[in-house]
Design a protein around this motif. Structure first.
Motif, PDB file in Angstrom:
ATOM      1  N   LYS A   1      -7.791   1.758 -10.276  1.00 14.28           N
ATOM      2  CA  LYS A   1      -8.139   2.900  -9.447  1.00 14.28           C
ATOM      3  C   LYS A   1      -9.260   2.507  -8.483  1.00 14.28           C
ATOM      4  CE  LYS A   1      -9.271   7.772  -9.724  1.00 14.28           C
ATOM      5  NZ  LYS A   1      -9.507   8.919 -10.589  1.00 14.28           N
ATOM      6  N   ASN A   2      -9.190   3.027  -7.268  1.00 13.61           N
ATOM      7  CA  ASN A   2     -10.218   2.771  -6.268  1.00 13.61           C
ATOM      8  C   ASN A   2     -11.536   3.373  -6.730  1.00 13.61           C
ATOM      9  OD1 ASN A   2     -11.698   2.298  -3.992  1.00 13.61           O
ATOM     10  ND2 ASN A   2     -10.458   3.547  -2.631  1.00 13.61           N
ATOM     11  N   ARG A   3     -12.539   2.520  -6.956  1.00 15.87           N
ATOM     12  CA  ARG A   3     -13.835   2.995  -7.443  1.00 15.87           C
ATOM     13  C   ARG A   3     -14.867   3.150  -6.332  1.00 15.87           C
ATOM     14  NH1 ARG A   3     -15.069  -1.388 -11.754  1.00 15.87           N
ATOM     15  NH2 ARG A   3     -14.319  -2.573 -10.011  1.00 15.87           N
ATOM     16  N   SER A   4     -14.524   2.710  -5.121  1.00 16.88           N
ATOM     17  CA  SER A   4     -15.504   2.751  -4.041  1.00 16.88           C
ATOM     18  C   SER A   4     -15.638   4.141  -3.419  1.00 16.88           C
ATOM     19  CB  SER A   4     -15.141   1.735  -2.954  1.00 16.88           C
ATOM     20  OG  SER A   4     -13.882   2.042  -2.391  1.00 16.88           O
ATOM     21  N   LYS A   5     -14.610   4.922  -3.458  1.00 13.71           N
ATOM     22  CA  LYS A   5     -14.615   6.265  -2.859  1.00 13.71           C
ATOM     23  C   LYS A   5     -13.699   7.165  -3.679  1.00 13.71           C
ATOM     24  CE  LYS A   5     -16.626   5.193   1.192  1.00 13.71           C
ATOM     25  NZ  LYS A   5     -17.836   5.686   1.668  1.00 13.71           N
ATOM     26  N   GLU A   6     -13.854   8.432  -3.492  1.00 16.05           N
ATOM     27  CA  GLU A   6     -12.943   9.395  -4.135  1.00 16.05           C
ATOM     28  C   GLU A   6     -11.769   9.678  -3.215  1.00 16.05           C
ATOM     29  OE1 GLU A   6     -12.926  10.651  -7.196  1.00 16.05           O
ATOM     30  OE2 GLU A   6     -14.586   9.295  -7.625  1.00 16.05           O
ATOM     31  N   ARG A   7     -11.060   8.620  -2.838  1.00 14.05           N
ATOM     32  CA  ARG A   7      -9.883   8.758  -1.987  1.00 14.05           C
ATOM     33  C   ARG A   7      -8.915   7.626  -2.312  1.00 14.05           C
ATOM     34  NH1 ARG A   7     -12.499   6.795   3.719  1.00 14.05           N
ATOM     35  NH2 ARG A   7     -12.593   4.616   3.168  1.00 14.05           N
ATOM     36  N   TRP A   8      -7.712   7.711  -1.758  1.00 12.12           N
ATOM     37  CA  TRP A   8      -6.701   6.690  -1.984  1.00 12.12           C
ATOM     38  C   TRP A   8      -7.097   5.383  -1.328  1.00 12.12           C
ATOM     39  CZ3 TRP A   8      -2.595   7.181  -5.109  1.00 12.12           C
ATOM     40  CH2 TRP A   8      -2.241   8.458  -5.496  1.00 12.12           C
ATOM     41  N   ARG A   9      -6.727   4.294  -1.956  1.00 16.51           N
ATOM     42  CA  ARG A   9      -6.887   2.978  -1.350  1.00 16.51           C
ATOM     43  C   ARG A   9      -5.785   2.832  -0.305  1.00 16.51           C
ATOM     44  NH1 ARG A   9      -6.843   0.176  -5.737  1.00 16.51           N
ATOM     45  NH2 ARG A   9      -9.033  -0.309  -5.795  1.00 16.51           N
ATOM     46  N   ARG A  10      -6.119   2.278   0.826  1.00 19.37           N
ATOM     47  CA  ARG A  10      -5.143   2.090   1.887  1.00 19.37           C
ATOM     48  C   ARG A  10      -4.725   0.621   1.937  1.00 19.37           C
ATOM     49  NH1 ARG A  10      -8.613   5.988   3.003  1.00 19.37           N
ATOM     50  NH2 ARG A  10      -7.940   7.838   4.125  1.00 19.37           N
ATOM     51  N   SER A  11      -3.456   0.404   2.251  1.00 20.30           N
ATOM     52  CA  SER A  11      -2.978  -0.973   2.361  1.00 20.30           C
ATOM     53  C   SER A  11      -1.892  -1.051   3.424  1.00 20.30           C
ATOM     54  CB  SER A  11      -2.426  -1.467   1.020  1.00 20.30           C
ATOM     55  OG  SER A  11      -1.296  -0.709   0.659  1.00 20.30           O
ATOM     56  N   TYR A  12      -1.673  -2.245   3.913  1.00 17.57           N
ATOM     57  CA  TYR A  12      -0.612  -2.522   4.876  1.00 17.57           C
ATOM     58  C   TYR A  12       0.229  -3.624   4.267  1.00 17.57           C
ATOM     59  CZ  TYR A  12       1.736  -4.036   9.114  1.00 17.57           C
ATOM     60  OH  TYR A  12       2.682  -4.370  10.038  1.00 17.57           O
ATOM     61  N   VAL A  13       1.495  -3.358   4.069  1.00 11.47           N
ATOM     62  CA  VAL A  13       2.384  -4.314   3.422  1.00 11.47           C
ATOM     63  C   VAL A  13       3.390  -4.823   4.444  1.00 11.47           C
ATOM     64  CG1 VAL A  13       4.079  -4.645   1.598  1.00 11.47           C
ATOM     65  CG2 VAL A  13       2.136  -3.110   1.233  1.00 11.47           C
ATOM     66  N   CYS A  14       3.527  -6.135   4.515  1.00 13.44           N
ATOM     67  CA  CYS A  14       4.460  -6.752   5.451  1.00 13.44           C
ATOM     68  C   CYS A  14       5.260  -7.814   4.699  1.00 13.44           C
ATOM     69  CB  CYS A  14       3.684  -7.379   6.610  1.00 13.44           C
ATOM     70  SG  CYS A  14       4.747  -8.080   7.864  1.00 13.44           S
ATOM     71  N   HIS A  15       6.575  -7.783   4.831  1.00 17.63           N
ATOM     72  CA  HIS A  15       7.447  -8.759   4.183  1.00 17.63           C
ATOM     73  C   HIS A  15       8.173  -9.567   5.251  1.00 17.63           C
ATOM     74  CE1 HIS A  15       7.117  -6.876   0.185  1.00 17.63           C
ATOM     75  NE2 HIS A  15       7.049  -5.763   0.882  1.00 17.63           N
ATOM     76  N   TYR A  16       8.302 -10.861   5.021  1.00 17.11           N
ATOM     77  CA  TYR A  16       9.076 -11.728   5.895  1.00 17.11           C
ATOM     78  C   TYR A  16      10.311 -12.167   5.128  1.00 17.11           C
ATOM     79  CZ  TYR A  16      10.673 -15.833   8.368  1.00 17.11           C
ATOM     80  OH  TYR A  16      11.460 -16.747   9.010  1.00 17.11           O
ATOM     81  N   ILE A  17      11.472 -11.952   5.712  1.00 18.90           N
ATOM     82  CA  ILE A  17      12.737 -12.385   5.107  1.00 18.90           C
ATOM     83  C   ILE A  17      13.498 -13.192   6.147  1.00 18.90           C
ATOM     84  CG2 ILE A  17      14.903 -11.641   4.053  1.00 18.90           C
ATOM     85  CD1 ILE A  17      13.471  -9.029   3.291  1.00 18.90           C
TER      86      ILE A  17
END
Length: 62
Positions: free
Chosen positions: A39-55
């Motif tokens: 769980k994100n402990r730095s803030k009381e909000r969702w952790r954000r991420s950017y996911v990129c896949h190469y195929i």
């Protein structure tokens, strides 16, 4: 870590290696790596991420 998430069964967590990251850090890893996040402990909000896949164009999905 939410009511709708599931834990991975049958994984030996005694060999896990934590990766501590700071704001703005970036992490690259293989899609074959079993990974998770606490769980994100730095803030009381969702952790954000950017996911990129190469195929590759000549890849076959079975």
């Amino acid at each position: 870590h939410e009511s709708w998430t599931e834990e991975t069964e049958g994984i030996d967590t005694s060999r896990q290696i934590p990766v501590i990251m700071e704001k703005g850090d970036i992490l690259f890893f293989s899609e074959l790596l079993i990974h998770s996040s606490n769980k994100n402990r730095s803030k009381e909000r969702w952790r954000r991420s950017y996911v990129c896949h190469y195929i590759r164009e000549d890849s076959n999905v079975l």
